[in-house]
Write an enzyme that holds these catalytic residues in place. Structure first.
Site, mmCIF file in Angstrom:
data_model
loop_
_atom_site.group_PDB
_atom_site.id
_atom_site.type_symbol
_atom_site.label_atom_id
_atom_site.label_comp_id
_atom_site.label_asym_id
_atom_site.label_seq_id
_atom_site.Cartn_x
_atom_site.Cartn_y
_atom_site.Cartn_z
ATOM 1 N N CYS A 141 3.914 26.042 22.024
ATOM 2 C CA CYS A 141 4.591 27.482 21.176
ATOM 3 C C CYS A 141 5.496 27.361 21.441
ATOM 4 O O CYS A 141 6.993 27.902 22.469
ATOM 5 C CB CYS A 141 4.135 28.889 21.617
ATOM 6 S SG CYS A 141 4.534 30.129 20.584
ATOM 7 N N CYS A 144 8.110 30.632 21.631
ATOM 8 C CA CYS A 144 7.958 30.925 22.634
ATOM 9 C C CYS A 144 8.379 30.957 23.919
ATOM 10 O O CYS A 144 9.336 32.029 24.787
ATOM 11 C CB CYS A 144 6.072 31.223 22.618
ATOM 12 S SG CYS A 144 4.979 31.462 21.863
ATOM 13 N N ASP A 145 8.247 29.555 23.868
ATOM 14 C CA ASP A 145 9.323 29.012 24.880
ATOM 15 C C ASP A 145 10.640 28.247 25.257
ATOM 16 O O ASP A 145 11.240 27.268 25.666
ATOM 17 C CB ASP A 145 7.994 27.896 25.481
ATOM 18 C CG ASP A 145 6.403 28.846 25.999
ATOM 19 O OD1 ASP A 145 7.053 29.846 26.593
ATOM 20 O OD2 ASP A 145 5.762 28.575 25.843
HETATM 21 C C1 LIG Z 1 1.999 28.205 26.423
HETATM 22 C C2 LIG Z 1 1.553 29.429 24.763
HETATM 23 C C3 LIG Z 1 2.639 30.239 25.091
HETATM 24 C C4 LIG Z 1 2.464 31.484 24.676
HETATM 25 N N1 LIG Z 1 4.076 32.119 25.177
HETATM 26 C C5 LIG Z 1 4.157 33.775 24.270
HETATM 27 C C6 LIG Z 1 5.346 34.341 24.697
HETATM 28 O O1 LIG Z 1 5.741 33.857 25.244
HETATM 29 N N2 LIG Z 1 4.853 35.183 24.351
HETATM 30 C C7 LIG Z 1 4.597 35.341 22.285
HETATM 31 O O2 LIG Z 1 4.313 36.348 21.732
HETATM 32 N N3 LIG Z 1 3.384 34.661 22.784
HETATM 33 C C8 LIG Z 1 3.422 33.933 23.229
HETATM 34 N N4 LIG Z 1 2.172 33.024 22.866
HETATM 35 C C9 LIG Z 1 1.027 33.368 21.223
HETATM 36 C C10 LIG Z 1 0.204 34.310 22.190
HETATM 37 O O3 LIG Z 1 -0.980 33.292 23.478
HETATM 38 C C11 LIG Z 1 -1.174 34.146 21.636
HETATM 39 O O4 LIG Z 1 -0.238 34.656 19.761
HETATM 40 C C12 LIG Z 1 -1.858 36.117 21.522
HETATM 41 O O5 LIG Z 1 -2.625 35.345 22.878
HETATM 42 C C13 LIG Z 1 -3.491 35.925 20.527
HETATM 43 O O6 LIG Z 1 -3.996 36.692 21.096
HETATM 44 P P1 LIG Z 1 -4.964 37.408 20.480
HETATM 45 O O7 LIG Z 1 -5.715 38.841 21.227
HETATM 46 O O8 LIG Z 1 -5.541 37.226 19.378
HETATM 47 O O9 LIG Z 1 -6.250 35.987 21.360
HETATM 48 P P2 LIG Z 1 -5.719 35.374 22.274
HETATM 49 O O10 LIG Z 1 -4.614 35.261 23.305
HETATM 50 O O11 LIG Z 1 -6.352 33.774 22.324
HETATM 51 O O12 LIG Z 1 -6.946 35.707 22.886
HETATM 52 C C14 LIG Z 1 -8.396 35.224 22.337
HETATM 53 C C15 LIG Z 1 -9.963 35.866 23.727
HETATM 54 O O13 LIG Z 1 -10.999 35.879 22.774
HETATM 55 C C16 LIG Z 1 -12.093 34.574 24.213
HETATM 56 N N5 LIG Z 1 -13.052 34.783 22.458
HETATM 57 C C17 LIG Z 1 -13.198 33.869 22.142
HETATM 58 N N6 LIG Z 1 -14.388 33.012 21.096
HETATM 59 C C18 LIG Z 1 -15.444 34.479 21.840
HETATM 60 C C19 LIG Z 1 -15.838 34.771 21.850
HETATM 61 N N7 LIG Z 1 -17.320 33.388 20.744
HETATM 62 N N8 LIG Z 1 -17.148 35.582 22.536
HETATM 63 C C20 LIG Z 1 -16.457 36.564 23.801
HETATM 64 N N9 LIG Z 1 -14.631 36.375 23.394
HETATM 65 C C21 LIG Z 1 -14.871 34.846 22.951
HETATM 66 C C22 LIG Z 1 -10.978 34.413 24.622
HETATM 67 O O14 LIG Z 1 -11.894 34.182 25.883
HETATM 68 C C23 LIG Z 1 -9.842 35.010 24.526
HETATM 69 O O15 LIG Z 1 -9.659 35.768 25.744
HETATM 70 C C24 LIG Z 1 1.823 31.293 23.746
HETATM 71 C C25 LIG Z 1 0.269 30.942 23.144
HETATM 72 C C26 LIG Z 1 0.244 29.119 24.064
HETATM 73 C C27 LIG Z 1 0.046 28.311 24.431
#
Ligand SMILES: Cc1cc2nc3c(=O)[nH]c(=O)nc-3n(C[C@H](O)[C@H](O)[C@H](O)COP(=O)(O)OP(=O)(O)OC[C@H]3O[C@@H](n4cnc5c(N)ncnc54)[C@H](O)[C@@H]3O)c2cc1C
Length: 321
Positions: A141, A144-145
């Site tokens: 990302c 992000c980084d």
């Molecule tokens: C290395 C890295 C660094 C990042 N740094 C930043 C940053 O500094 N700032 C920022 O704003 N964003 C950052 N991001 C992006 C950010 O992490 C994501 O945009 C954000 O986490 C998305 O949130 P979400 O809740 O949609 O899903 P996610 O965080 O992807 O969470 C998905 C959840 O769904 C669960 N899940 C999936 N399938 C199932 C299922 N079938 N049953 C039950 N649970 C399930 C998983 O276990 C998980 O808990 C970064 C991403 C990465 C990879």
């Protein structure tokens, strides 16, 4: 005698920023939400050491701590957090209909509303050196980084629109960006190609792949290989960005929810409503554009408000005892 099936008002699938924000709002609205965490409790942010851009943390915060705090905030209002995967769904087509969810391929529960927050997974090259240095200079990302590599030399892998956009973003912050493209051309749109080519500090290398990421604890360099000539070259870098795409975690909803061609869930207008009444989608599972914690949290809030308004207008069938 068969066991009574548990009926819940609101089930939240996923425990990232979208899921926990939905949980905070749903719990405060007395929807008694139950969350299933999935295989990655806390979501993608648990894989990063520093989150510097989430409002409210003037000193920044490490991802796992932030997610524990979000969980505590959701639990404070009564969210029940359960460890478990939703492995199958049977979503009702009817307004006021009951949705059936299978947990861990075993237990079936019923939900009046479902909030999907299953996120997306960044694709990696899966080279041993790349995996070893994830969080030590290898990131998926740039937005992000990238800031952590201000004024430094970095590399980015990928040739699509996202890679081109992230390369341009990095070029504004970093000293030099080496862009590695496996093919002999860029897949990105002409406009994005033009933008990349107009930036003097982006060095585009075609027919080029990573042979090895160099460095012990942190990224110190890259050995590249030209896949046409076999010629290898080493460069010094401190950050490596992998921009070869994401996979939305939406497989269990295929065939039941409207999705785009890459599996992102489609929502209606500015809402989080899906094509099934009572089923709402938030976070990265429905957003291939922004993919940030704060935008995921924003749509989590919207999903809980949409669920609350939906429940206020429908009559759900009595539970079968
Ligand atoms: C290395 C890295 C660094 C990042 N740094 C930043 C940053 O500094 N700032 C920022 O704003 N964003 C950052 N991001 C992006 C950010 O992490 C994501 O945009 C954000 O986490 C998305 O949130 P979400 O809740 O949609 O899903 P996610 O965080 O992807 O969470 C998905 C959840 O769904 C669960 N899940 C999936 N399938 C199932 C299922 N079938 N049953 C039950 N649970 C399930 C998983 O276990 C998980 O808990 C970064 C991403 C990465 C990879």
């Amino acid at each position: 005698m068969s066991e009574k099936i548990e009926r819940l008002k609101t089930v939240i699938i996923g425990s990232g920023p979208a899921g926990y924000t939905a949980a905070i709002y749903a719990a405060r609205a007395d929807l008694k939400p139950v969350m299933y965490t999935g295989m990655e409790p806390g979501g993608q942010l648990t894989t990063t050491t520093e989150v510097d851009n989430f409002p409210g943390y003037p000193e920044g915060i490490d991802g796992p701590t932030m997610m524990v705090q979000l969980q505590q905030q959701a639990e404070r209002f009564g969210t029940e957090v359960r460890i478990g995967m939703v492995t199958a769904v049977e979503l009702s087509d009817e307004t006021g209909g009951i949705h059936k969810l299978t947990i861990d391929s075993d237990k079936v529960i019923e939900a009046e509303t479902v909030i999907i927050s299953t996120g997306a997974s960044a694709k990696y090259l899966n080279l041993p050196s790349e995996q070893r240095l994830r969080g030590g200079g290898v990131s998926a990302c740039a937005v992000c980084d990238g800031f952590f590599y201000k004024g430094q030399d970095v590399a980015i892998v990928g040739g699509g629109d996202t890679a081109a956009e992230e390369a341009s973003y990095l070029a504004n912050i970093c000293n030099k960006v080496t862009m590695l493209i496996r093919k002999d051309h860029m897949r990105a749109s002409k406009a994005m190609q033009h933008r990349v080519n107009s930036l003097k500090n982006i060095d585009v290398r075609y027919n080029t792949e990573i042979d090895e990421v160099l460095g012990d604890q942190v990224v110190e360099g890259l050995r590249m290989v030209n896949n046409q000539t076999g010629k290898k070259e080493e460069i010094a870098i401190t950050g490596l960005f992998i921009a070869i795409g994401h996979t939305p975690n939406t497989g269990i909803f295929k065939g039941q929810l409207d999705m785009d061609e890459t599996g992102y869930i489609l929502t209606k207008g500015k809402s989080t409503k899906t094509n099934k009444p009572g089923v709402f989608a938030s976070g990265d599972a429905q957003d291939k554009e922004y993919r940030q914690a704060v935008t995921a949290a924003g749509t989590g809030c919207m999903a809980a408000l949409d669920a609350e308004r939906y429940l206020a207008t429908v009559e759900t069938p009595e539970e079968v005892v």
